[in-house]
Design a protein around this motif. Structure first.
Motif, PDB file in Angstrom:
ATOM      1  N   UNK A  95      -9.700   2.977 -53.350  1.00 58.67           N
ATOM      2  CA  UNK A  95      -8.687   2.443 -52.444  1.00 58.67           C
ATOM      3  C   UNK A  95      -9.078   1.120 -51.801  1.00 58.67           C
ATOM      4  N   UNK A  96     -10.354   0.761 -51.824  1.00 61.99           N
ATOM      5  CA  UNK A  96     -10.767  -0.470 -51.137  1.00 61.99           C
ATOM      6  C   UNK A  96     -10.218  -1.729 -51.793  1.00 61.99           C
ATOM      7  N   UNK A  97      -9.787  -1.636 -53.036  1.00 62.59           N
ATOM      8  CA  UNK A  97      -9.178  -2.803 -53.679  1.00 62.59           C
ATOM      9  C   UNK A  97      -7.703  -2.944 -53.321  1.00 62.59           C
ATOM     10  N   UNK A  98      -7.151  -1.956 -52.619  1.00 63.17           N
ATOM     11  CA  UNK A  98      -5.736  -1.936 -52.300  1.00 63.17           C
ATOM     12  C   UNK A  98      -5.421  -2.126 -50.816  1.00 63.17           C
ATOM     13  N   UNK A  99      -6.439  -1.892 -49.955  1.00 56.92           N
ATOM     14  CA  UNK A  99      -6.190  -1.937 -48.517  1.00 56.92           C
ATOM     15  C   UNK A  99      -7.525  -1.918 -47.788  1.00 56.92           C
ATOM     16  N   UNK A 100      -7.582  -2.228 -46.498  1.00 60.11           N
ATOM     17  CA  UNK A 100      -8.832  -2.075 -45.752  1.00 60.11           C
ATOM     18  C   UNK A 100      -9.185  -0.597 -45.639  1.00 60.11           C
ATOM     19  N   UNK A 101     -10.435  -0.261 -45.970  1.00 52.68           N
ATOM     20  CA  UNK A 101     -10.864   1.135 -45.953  1.00 52.68           C
ATOM     21  C   UNK A 101     -12.128   1.264 -45.101  1.00 52.68           C
TER      22      UNK A 101
END
Length: 339
Positions: A95-101
């Motif tokens: 998910x880190x490539x899609x949003x701040x995680x």
């Protein structure tokens, strides 16, 4: 005949005492030699890692990867003898490539403070509050999405109920509290702790050696197999857990877990009170498959519940399926201005 019997009884008692004493000495010696309590703990996740000194939860560990834009997501590991942020690694990496995680390590685990104190649901909720406050300060006070595993789902539920404006949605993976044993409508914000048991376990000189035995490789493999419901566990998780469980102070929070101090008394009531969008997923294999009280929330419009033929960590066994289902849930909820 009686004096002979007493003599034999005395010898037997002495033998038992010597055996117990020898075993205790052996456990202490083994712990000192094999425990390796100062083996360096590598980072569980890539990206930024920081330790934040909070007023109510002590020092907490927070990982983050914030290159992507969007609504921030907070990930929270489960509670067990060797819990840490590695448990959310498949979700974090995807998910880190899609949003701040962000990934929080709760008090007593990972790089967070591991002092000898009472670890309770309230302490965990305060840590979540502190992490969410930090995240929102960095992202314009936007409401966040948050995901928690197992017992930590109840901590997240309480945190969101106390500060509902800070959350856009909740995600619960294999949440504790829908089963027969740990569901609860007891006193609010209480726990099931037995102080006498905690005092018995978390006491020098034997507290740490006993924990080392509990956190031995064979023991940890056994419990991970129960979690996965299979001998096919994630070996990276197993290796990291073993190192994490052999850090100084690693025994204190797990002993509170064993003594019941981390189990809320009102979990069922917490879930029933949730009004935010909630996504829940759990497996159908292993020791954690009792979800008899799910019908209490299953018919509600804000809940989406899914199952997979996996153990309690479906995101390790079927990461693509889990992340796709979670992203579909997020796409279905009302988007915020920062999305």
């Amino acid at each position: 005949m009686r004096p002979v019997s007493r003599q034999r009884a005395g010898r037997s008692a002495a033998g038992v005492a010597l055996a117990l004493g020898g075993s205790a000495i052996g456990v202490l010696a083994w712990s000192r030699l094999a425990g390796r309590h100062r083996q360096p703990l590598p980072l569980a996740l890539p990206g930024r890692h920081e330790r934040i000194d909070t007023r109510r939860a002590g020092v907490i560990s927070l990982y983050s990867s914030t290159e992507a834009k969007g609504v921030p997501l907070l990930l929270i590991h489960s509670i067990n003898a060797a819990a840490n942020a590695y448990e959310v690694r498949p979700l974090y990496l995807h998910l880190r490539s899609r949003r701040p995680v962000y990934a929080l390590e709760l008090p007593g685990f990972g790089f967070s403070e591991r002092s000898r104190r009472r670890y309770t649901p309230r302490l965990m909720v305060e840590a979540i509050h502190a992490a969410v406050d930090t995240i929102r300060q960095r992202h314009g006070a936007i409401a966040v999405d948050a995901l928690a595993l197992s017992l930590s789902a109840s901590f997240l539920a309480r945190a969101s109920l106390e500060r509902s404006d800070a959350y856009r949605s909740l995600a619960l993976i294999s949440p504790t509290g829908f089963d027969k044993q740990l569901s609860g409508e007891g006193p609010p914000d209480g726990h099931r702790g037995r102080d006498w048991l905690l005092d018995l376990l978390d006491r020098p000189p034997f507290g740490r050696p006993l924990f080392d035995a509990l956190a031995s490789r064979p023991s940890m493999r056994f419990f991970l197999q129960k979690t996965f419901g299979s001998s096919e566990i994630d070996e990276g998780l197993m290796a990291y857990d073993h190192i994490s469980a052999h850090q100084p102070g690693a025994e204190h929070a797990p002993y509170c877990f064993i003594a019941g101090h981390l189990f809320p008394t009102d979990t069922t009531r917490l879930y029933e009170r949730l009004r935010l969008p909630v996504w829940m997923i759990h497996g159908e294999r292993g020791d954690f498959v009792d979800y008899r009280h799910v019908p209490l929330v299953a018919g509600r419009s804000n809940w989406r519940i899914e199952t997979l033929p996996t153990g309690a960590f479906p995101h390790f066994e079927r990461p693509g399926t889990v992340t796709a289902a979670y992203e579909a849930f997020l796409a279905s909820i009302t988007r915020s201005p920062g999305d």
